[in-house]
Design an enzyme around this catalytic site. Structure first.
Site: not given
Ligand code: NAP
Length: 239
Positions: A147, A162
């Protein structure tokens, strides 16, 4: 033979879309997540759309769960080409009573350590077990979904847990990339931008397909592609 990929946190958000985009590129996807029901449901939807995907449970915060996944991959396939370390959490309180973003003065060590275990140590252990299988296949691509909030050159305040976890994840990228120079295992970090997911919230600028695009690109780089880099929109960004 088509490439074989593991995607963590594949049941929703960016991870699910990465599974779809990889499958569209004829990659066999092992969709992993911690809730088996949600994982099976997401996998069935991909299969119904004609994509080759299978589900395997994985909690990246549990070293035994990581070990069990790789025992399965070793036994069933014996090799691996792509790892997308997408699973991530943001546990920092979004706002204090004053309305400002969470202050590092009040960030709890428990929150920092829990975040670190999932966002950083989980990804590190996944790399440790994936790389030998990739070397055996003679082709490896690792994408650590990082990120801009972990970017030292643009570091802001708040969200200490984070931010620290993602900065450290970038260090994991650099270390593994360096140690695997010349092996056709390419290791990169990608920032997906601000994406409309449960984590990003409804006000985010990007759709999941836009967020997943550069991750998919880094997961399918040609042999002369970059390693040890940090990318957004397929362009290198500063650490
Ligand atoms: P999200 O919708 O909150 O999804 C997060 C995913 O991670 C879910 O599938 C969740 O599973 C899984 N997860 C969390 N803890 C876990 C664990 N211990 N073991 C296995 N799976 C786990 O988030 P997202 O926005 O798609 O984010 C995906 C990635 O992109 C993350 O690494 C995040 O930091 C990064 N990111 C996102 C953004 C943004 O704007 N959205 C920006 C920069 C970076 P559950 O359903 O079981 O909770």
């Amino acid at each position: 033979m088509s490439r074989l990929a593991i995607v963590t946190g594949g049941n929703r958000g960016i991870g699910l879309e990465v599974c779809r985009q990889l499958a569209m590129k004829d990659v066999q996807v092992i969709l992993t997540c911690r809730n088996p029901e949600k994982g099976e449901e997401a996998t069935e939807k991909l299969n119904a759309a004609g994509h080759a995907a299978v589900f395997h449970p994985l909690d990246v915060d549990d070293p035994e769960s990581i070990k069990a996944l790789f025992e399965h991959v070793e036994e069933k396939f014996g090799w691996l080409n792509i790892l997308v370390n997408n699973a991530g959490i943001m546990l920092d309180p979004r706002e204090t009573n004053g309305g400002a973003a969470s202050s590092s003065l009040t960030a709890s060590v428990e929150t920092i350590s829990n975040t670190f275990r999932t966002n950083t140590l989980g990804a590190l252990q996944m790399c440790q077990l994936a790389i030998p299988l990739m070397k055996r296949a003679g082709f490896g691509r690792i994408v650590n979904v990082s990120s801009g909030m972990g970017q030292l050159s643009d570091m802001g305040g708040g969200y200490a847990a984070y931010r620290i976890s993602k900065t450290a994840l970038n260090a994991v990228t650099r270390i593994f990339a360096e140690e695997n120079q010349g092996t056709n295992v390419l290791v990169n970090s990608v920032c997906p931008g601000w994406v409309r997911t449960d984590m990003g919230g409804p006000g985010a600028q990007r759709t999941v397909d836009q967020g997943a695009e550069t991750i998919t690109w880094a997961a399918t780089l040609p042999d002369d592609g970059p390693t040890g880099g940090f990318f957004r929109d397929k362009k290198r960004i500063d650490w």
